[in-house]
Scaffold this motif. Structure first.
Motif, PDB file in Angstrom:
ATOM      1  N   GLY A 136       8.694  13.836  -0.186  1.00  0.00           N
ATOM      2  CA  GLY A 136       7.744  14.798   0.123  1.00  0.00           C
ATOM      3  C   GLY A 136       5.918  15.384  -0.430  1.00  0.00           C
ATOM      4  O   GLY A 136       5.425  16.295  -0.305  1.00  0.00           O
ATOM      5  N   ILE A 137       6.125  14.110  -0.696  1.00  0.00           N
ATOM      6  CA  ILE A 137       4.804  13.975  -1.374  1.00  0.00           C
ATOM      7  C   ILE A 137       3.354  13.240  -0.238  1.00  0.00           C
ATOM      8  O   ILE A 137       3.862  12.081  -0.168  1.00  0.00           O
ATOM      9  CB  ILE A 137       5.100  12.502  -2.555  1.00  0.00           C
ATOM     10  N   LYS A 138       2.980  14.236  -0.007  1.00  0.00           N
ATOM     11  CA  LYS A 138       1.317  13.948   0.845  1.00  0.00           C
ATOM     12  C   LYS A 138       0.320  12.704  -0.052  1.00  0.00           C
ATOM     13  O   LYS A 138       0.074  12.620  -1.380  1.00  0.00           O
ATOM     14  CB  LYS A 138       0.386  15.124   0.719  1.00  0.00           C
ATOM     15  N   PRO A 139       0.048  12.224   0.700  1.00  0.00           N
ATOM     16  CA  PRO A 139      -0.505  10.685   0.440  1.00  0.00           C
ATOM     17  C   PRO A 139      -2.072  11.470  -0.519  1.00  0.00           C
ATOM     18  O   PRO A 139      -2.837  12.569   0.678  1.00  0.00           O
ATOM     19  CB  PRO A 139      -1.289   9.988   1.480  1.00  0.00           C
ATOM     20  N   GLU A 140      -2.626  10.944  -1.479  1.00  0.00           N
ATOM     21  CA  GLU A 140      -4.004  10.915  -1.618  1.00  0.00           C
ATOM     22  C   GLU A 140      -5.431  11.424  -1.406  1.00  0.00           C
ATOM     23  O   GLU A 140      -6.178  12.237  -1.526  1.00  0.00           O
ATOM     24  CB  GLU A 140      -3.492  11.303  -3.508  1.00  0.00           C
ATOM     25  N   SER A 141      -4.917  10.291  -0.520  1.00  0.00           N
ATOM     26  CA  SER A 141      -6.502  10.005   0.595  1.00  0.00           C
ATOM     27  C   SER A 141      -6.305  10.047   1.935  1.00  0.00           C
ATOM     28  O   SER A 141      -4.386   8.922   1.894  1.00  0.00           O
ATOM     29  CB  SER A 141      -7.438   8.737  -0.099  1.00  0.00           C
ATOM     30  N   ASP A 142      -7.027  10.139   2.224  1.00  0.00           N
ATOM     31  CA  ASP A 142      -6.818   9.277   3.893  1.00  0.00           C
ATOM     32  C   ASP A 142      -6.923   7.586   3.647  1.00  0.00           C
ATOM     33  O   ASP A 142      -6.826   7.432   5.004  1.00  0.00           O
ATOM     34  CB  ASP A 142      -7.360  10.229   5.032  1.00  0.00           C
ATOM     35  N   TRP A 143      -7.323   7.191   2.972  1.00  0.00           N
ATOM     36  CA  TRP A 143      -7.733   5.485   3.175  1.00  0.00           C
ATOM     37  C   TRP A 143      -7.512   5.019   1.861  1.00  0.00           C
ATOM     38  O   TRP A 143      -8.083   5.462   0.726  1.00  0.00           O
ATOM     39  CB  TRP A 143      -9.505   6.144   3.237  1.00  0.00           C
ATOM     40  N   TYR A 144      -6.768   4.426   2.084  1.00  0.00           N
ATOM     41  CA  TYR A 144      -6.538   4.000   0.103  1.00  0.00           C
ATOM     42  C   TYR A 144      -6.949   1.961   0.392  1.00  0.00           C
ATOM     43  O   TYR A 144      -6.881   1.676   1.235  1.00  0.00           O
ATOM     44  CB  TYR A 144      -4.568   3.226   0.206  1.00  0.00           C
ATOM     45  N   LYS A 145      -8.020   2.309  -0.102  1.00  0.00           N
ATOM     46  CA  LYS A 145      -8.653   0.985  -0.351  1.00  0.00           C
ATOM     47  C   LYS A 145      -8.397  -0.299  -0.872  1.00  0.00           C
ATOM     48  O   LYS A 145      -7.852   0.105  -2.626  1.00  0.00           O
ATOM     49  CB  LYS A 145     -10.094   0.736  -0.847  1.00  0.00           C
ATOM     50  N   THR A 146      -7.970  -1.320   0.214  1.00  0.00           N
ATOM     51  CA  THR A 146      -7.067  -2.543  -0.775  1.00  0.00           C
ATOM     52  C   THR A 146      -8.704  -2.973  -1.266  1.00  0.00           C
ATOM     53  O   THR A 146     -10.047  -3.347  -0.508  1.00  0.00           O
ATOM     54  CB  THR A 146      -7.040  -3.395   0.519  1.00  0.00           C
ATOM     55  N   GLU A 147      -9.015  -3.760  -2.799  1.00  0.00           N
ATOM     56  CA  GLU A 147      -9.911  -4.601  -3.204  1.00  0.00           C
ATOM     57  C   GLU A 147     -10.000  -6.104  -2.560  1.00  0.00           C
ATOM     58  O   GLU A 147      -9.331  -6.565  -1.728  1.00  0.00           O
ATOM     59  CB  GLU A 147      -9.031  -5.149  -4.796  1.00  0.00           C
ATOM     60  N   LEU A 148     -11.272  -6.280  -2.632  1.00  0.00           N
ATOM     61  CA  LEU A 148     -11.625  -7.871  -1.766  1.00  0.00           C
ATOM     62  C   LEU A 148     -12.311  -8.692  -3.242  1.00  0.00           C
ATOM     63  O   LEU A 148     -12.561  -7.789  -4.678  1.00  0.00           O
ATOM     64  CB  LEU A 148     -13.544  -7.390  -1.500  1.00  0.00           C
ATOM     65  N   SER A 149     -11.265  -9.546  -3.129  1.00  0.00           N
ATOM     66  CA  SER A 149     -12.113 -10.987  -4.446  1.00  0.00           C
ATOM     67  C   SER A 149     -11.756 -12.262  -3.741  1.00  0.00           C
ATOM     68  O   SER A 149     -12.146 -11.814  -2.276  1.00  0.00           O
ATOM     69  CB  SER A 149     -10.156 -10.577  -4.726  1.00  0.00           C
ATOM     70  N   ILE A 150     -12.286 -12.600  -4.555  1.00  0.00           N
ATOM     71  CA  ILE A 150     -13.603 -14.190  -3.790  1.00  0.00           C
ATOM     72  C   ILE A 150     -12.388 -15.208  -4.473  1.00  0.00           C
ATOM     73  O   ILE A 150     -11.855 -15.183  -5.190  1.00  0.00           O
ATOM     74  CB  ILE A 150     -14.694 -14.241  -4.975  1.00  0.00           C
ATOM     75  N   GLN A 151     -12.625 -15.948  -3.679  1.00  0.00           N
ATOM     76  CA  GLN A 151     -11.549 -17.596  -3.876  1.00  0.00           C
ATOM     77  C   GLN A 151     -12.595 -18.675  -4.015  1.00  0.00           C
ATOM     78  O   GLN A 151     -13.058 -18.514  -2.610  1.00  0.00           O
ATOM     79  CB  GLN A 151     -10.064 -17.495  -3.115  1.00  0.00           C
ATOM     80  N   ILE A 152     -11.932 -19.617  -4.774  1.00  0.00           N
ATOM     81  CA  ILE A 152     -12.893 -20.974  -4.467  1.00  0.00           C
ATOM     82  C   ILE A 152     -12.195 -21.393  -4.782  1.00  0.00           C
ATOM     83  O   ILE A 152     -11.120 -21.371  -5.421  1.00  0.00           O
ATOM     84  CB  ILE A 152     -14.400 -21.095  -5.347  1.00  0.00           C
ATOM     85  N   GLY A 153     -12.285 -23.109  -4.639  1.00  0.00           N
ATOM     86  CA  GLY A 153     -11.544 -23.739  -4.580  1.00  0.00           C
ATOM     87  C   GLY A 153     -10.940 -24.053  -6.821  1.00  0.00           C
ATOM     88  O   GLY A 153      -9.788 -24.561  -6.694  1.00  0.00           O
TER      89      GLY A 153
END
Length: 336
Positions: A316-333
């Motif tokens: 019965g727990i409503k979401p705190e937000s209508d958008w849960y943002k996932t994190e952007l990360s930078i991958q290099i060699g």
């Protein structure tokens, strides 16, 4: 304060004035309150919930396999609460005979589902077919791409505009703010992910990098094959010798790199891609064929969508937000 008000705040049920809710939470924290997880789990197990997870299962869309893997891992933990997650695979391109609505009709003749997790752009079709079948309204959590649907509970995904801005910033760093950029994608402008990434790239460039230029934007026609995008891209790069950055907008687009590998063109350009989901991509980054890729936590998108549904349906727990943002990360060699 009544006992009911305290219960609603601590268990996320119903609405309470913000100042009153904040006071209750502060008191609970000072007193070391912890929710009765065992009791909640017992209550959830009695409901015997079923959650549907709709995903793309297609060799052309390796990103969605990673999203599904995250969901399947989380689904194992839900079994202890009597929650069954039923997975519904779809192809990226619907069958020509039935279309996407026909594909949904074929797959959804299943016992009642209490809630759905689905790629956002497919949600309206899901609702249409469920309504057609006389199913009751149930919560829908969208992941990866947001969509319009009045059954929507929440959305889990990255900020695609910001992803485009990050790509522009990387291009500027690699070229001293003087990049000549070619943008390419299999998507002709139908996916919000590519539309917003390109919009973000252009907005960042216009605001901060007046000496940067986009030499061309190359897209694949609806009926085209991915190999055609490679041919168009190589032809453009050979004609425009000034190009020093290739921005491949969507995960599937990285296949263009296979055709570029070993050509003289690759010696003068840097390639930026999105989403690191296959071993072939990793090999190309380690070799330097791809300079950098921008990731958006695909596993979390699968897990979080199920977590939101479980919390809502079982606890019965409503979401705190209508958008849960996932994190952007930078991958290099150097960091894969």
């Amino acid at each position: 304060m009544s006992r009911g008000t305290v219960d609603r705040v601590l268990n996320g049920r119903g609405r309470v004035k913000a100042d009153k809710a904040e006071r209750i939470k502060e008191i609970a924290e000072r007193m070391g309150y912890q929710p009765n997880i065992a009791g909640r789990g017992l209550a959830a197990s009695k409901k015997r919930l079923k959650i549907g997870f709709v995903y793309i299962d297609d060799e052309e869309s390796p990103y969605h396999k990673v999203v599904c893997a995250g969901a399947k891992e989380y689904a194992k933990g839900l079994m202890q609460y009597g929650v069954e997650v039923i997975f519904f695979p779809f192809k990226r391109r619907p069958s020509k005979e039935q279309g996407i609505l026909g594909d949904f009709r074929e797959k959804l003749g299943h016992p009642e589902i209490d809630g759905w997790a689905i790629l956002g752009m497919m949600a309206k079709y899901l609702k249409e077919v469920l309504t057609e079948l006389g199913k009751k309204k149930v919560p829908i959590v969208m992941y990866n791409i947001d969509g319009e649907c009045d059954w929507k509970l929440s959305y889990v995904g990255c900020d695609y505009m910001q992803a485009g801005r990050v790509a522009c910033g990387l291009a500027a760093l690699m070229t001293g703010g003087r990049g000549n950029v070619c943008i390419a994608s299999f998507d002709p402008g139908k996916l919000p992910s590519s539309v917003l990434r390109i919009k973000g790239f252009e907005a960042e460039m216009a605001e901060k990098y007046p000496c940067m230029n986009i030499s061309g934007k190359l897209f694949l026609e609806d009926s085209g094959e991915l190999s055609e995008l490679s041919s168009k891209t190589i032809a453009h790069l050979e004609e425009h010798q000034e190009v020093n950055i290739l921005y491949l907008v969507n995960p599937e687009d990285y296949r263009v790199c296979f055709e570029l590998s070993g050509t003289p063109v690759l010696d003068r350009i840097e390639i930026i891609t999105n989403d690191l989901v296959t071993e072939k991509q990793r090999e190309m980054i380690r070799k330097g064929d791809i300079a950098v890729t921008i990731c958006q936590e695909p596993e979390k998108q699968g897990r979080k969508a199920l977590e939101i549904l479980f919390n809502y349906l079982a606890l019965g727990i409503k979401p705190e937000s209508d958008w849960y943002k996932t994190e952007l990360s930078i991958q290099i060699g150097q960091n894969i």
